[in-house]
Design a protein around this motif. Structure first.
Motif, PDB file in Angstrom:
ATOM      1  N   HIS A 134      26.330   9.627 -57.246  1.00 20.74           N
ATOM      2  CA  HIS A 134      27.526  10.061 -57.968  1.00 20.74           C
ATOM      3  C   HIS A 134      27.397  11.518 -58.411  1.00 20.74           C
ATOM      4  N   ARG A 135      26.164  11.942 -58.687  1.00 25.40           N
ATOM      5  CA  ARG A 135      25.918  13.273 -59.243  1.00 25.40           C
ATOM      6  C   ARG A 135      24.682  13.878 -58.582  1.00 25.40           C
ATOM      7  N   ILE A 136      24.799  15.133 -58.135  1.00 20.54           N
ATOM      8  CA  ILE A 136      23.650  15.875 -57.617  1.00 20.54           C
ATOM      9  C   ILE A 136      23.583  17.185 -58.401  1.00 20.54           C
ATOM     10  N   GLU A 137      22.419  17.452 -58.977  1.00 21.19           N
ATOM     11  CA  GLU A 137      22.258  18.632 -59.818  1.00 21.19           C
ATOM     12  C   GLU A 137      21.160  19.534 -59.279  1.00 21.19           C
ATOM     13  N   LEU A 138      21.138  20.763 -59.789  1.00 20.50           N
ATOM     14  CA  LEU A 138      20.091  21.715 -59.424  1.00 20.50           C
ATOM     15  C   LEU A 138      19.891  22.681 -60.567  1.00 20.50           C
ATOM     16  N   GLU A 139      18.789  23.400 -60.498  1.00 26.63           N
ATOM     17  CA  GLU A 139      18.534  24.507 -61.408  1.00 26.63           C
ATOM     18  C   GLU A 139      18.216  25.728 -60.572  1.00 26.63           C
ATOM     19  N   VAL A 140      18.723  26.865 -60.995  1.00 31.34           N
ATOM     20  CA  VAL A 140      18.481  28.122 -60.299  1.00 31.34           C
ATOM     21  C   VAL A 140      18.179  29.178 -61.353  1.00 31.34           C
ATOM     22  N   TYR A 141      17.194  30.014 -61.074  1.00 31.34           N
ATOM     23  CA  TYR A 141      16.850  31.052 -62.045  1.00 31.34           C
ATOM     24  C   TYR A 141      17.943  32.102 -62.094  1.00 31.34           C
ATOM     25  N   ALA A 142      18.230  32.600 -63.280  1.00 29.55           N
ATOM     26  CA  ALA A 142      19.364  33.497 -63.501  1.00 29.55           C
ATOM     27  C   ALA A 142      19.262  34.780 -62.681  1.00 29.55           C
ATOM     28  N   PHE A 143      18.060  35.202 -62.316  1.00 24.07           N
ATOM     29  CA  PHE A 143      17.915  36.429 -61.525  1.00 24.07           C
ATOM     30  C   PHE A 143      18.255  36.220 -60.051  1.00 24.07           C
ATOM     31  N   ASN A 144      18.431  34.966 -59.612  1.00 24.87           N
ATOM     32  CA  ASN A 144      18.719  34.674 -58.206  1.00 24.87           C
ATOM     33  C   ASN A 144      20.237  34.628 -57.996  1.00 24.87           C
ATOM     34  N   GLU A 145      20.854  35.790 -58.110  1.00 25.99           N
ATOM     35  CA  GLU A 145      22.317  35.879 -58.075  1.00 25.99           C
ATOM     36  C   GLU A 145      22.906  35.433 -56.739  1.00 25.99           C
ATOM     37  N   ARG A 146      22.222  35.710 -55.636  1.00 24.47           N
ATOM     38  CA  ARG A 146      22.736  35.294 -54.327  1.00 24.47           C
ATOM     39  C   ARG A 146      22.813  33.765 -54.240  1.00 24.47           C
ATOM     40  N   ALA A 147      21.773  33.089 -54.717  1.00 20.81           N
ATOM     41  CA  ALA A 147      21.786  31.625 -54.703  1.00 20.81           C
ATOM     42  C   ALA A 147      22.886  31.079 -55.609  1.00 20.81           C
ATOM     43  N   ILE A 148      23.063  31.669 -56.774  1.00 14.61           N
ATOM     44  CA  ILE A 148      24.113  31.215 -57.701  1.00 14.61           C
ATOM     45  C   ILE A 148      25.481  31.319 -57.036  1.00 14.61           C
TER      46      ILE A 148
END
Length: 194
Positions: A134-148
């Motif tokens: 039902h839900r898929i989550e992730l974490e991305v470091y704030a400096f990784n703007e391309r991934a965001i």
């Protein structure tokens, strides 16, 4: 991760779990390892702080293969069978129907070309359509703007910030928590399927 070529390993011998136009996802084989563990930029983007021996990596992959709450796959190019990264659904929780997703494209020559987006869509489709998440989550470091930007383009929604969660290169960095729900995925990607 190994880097098989057409001459040493034909695509008919490589098990392919999920496929798109340019990439496919396959299970790890004994000869595979993680070159990203030794690439300084990949280590920075993933926040990898420890070093690992090949034996430790092999044990990790073997243990992950036995773990029903995790699906780890390699990302390979359709055209050459070149392994360019890995992707995983982790911490799958059957009662909550939730999971965490992570991805790494190991070499900068394969980043920014849409391969990661294709792999993410394959894994999201598998997670929502086969694993009944039902839900898929992730974490991305704030400096990784391309991934965001990529995650937002795929349809992930920002949920919050974990402040100063990573200490790397003499400073603390925030992590941005994002998620996608099954209805959001289906509305965006399954409109034509009935």
């Amino acid at each position: 991760m190994s880097q098989p070529t057409q001459s040493t390993q034909t695509s008919t011998h490589i098990p392919r779990l999920l496929e798109s136009e340019r990439v496919y996802l396959r299970p790890f084989e004994q000869s595979d390892y993680f070159p990203g563990l030794f690439n300084s930029e990949a280590r920075r983007l993933t926040g990898t702080q420890n070093s690992f021996t090949r034996a430790q990596v092999e044990r990790y992959v073997e243990n992950a293969a036995q773990d029903d709450s995790r699906l780890m796959l390699l990302i390979a190019l359709q055209e050459t069978d070149q392994v360019i990264g890995d992707i995983a659904l982790m911490d799958m929780h059957s009662k909550n129907r939730s999971a965490h997703i992570r991805i790494a494209i190991d070499n900068t020559q394969y980043q920014g070309k849409g391969y990661g987006s294709e792999a993410m869509l394959l894994m999201l489709d598998y997670g929502f359509g086969i694993c009944n998440l039902h839900r898929i989550e992730l974490e991305v470091y704030a400096f990784n703007e391309r991934a965001i930007r990529t995650y937002e383009k795929l349809g992930f929604q920002r949920e919050g910030i974990s402040r100063d969660v990573l200490f790397y290169n003499h400073q603390y960095h925030d992590a941005i928590r994002m998620s996608m729900l099954e209805g959001e995925y289906r509305e965006r990607y399954c409109v034509d399927q009935a």
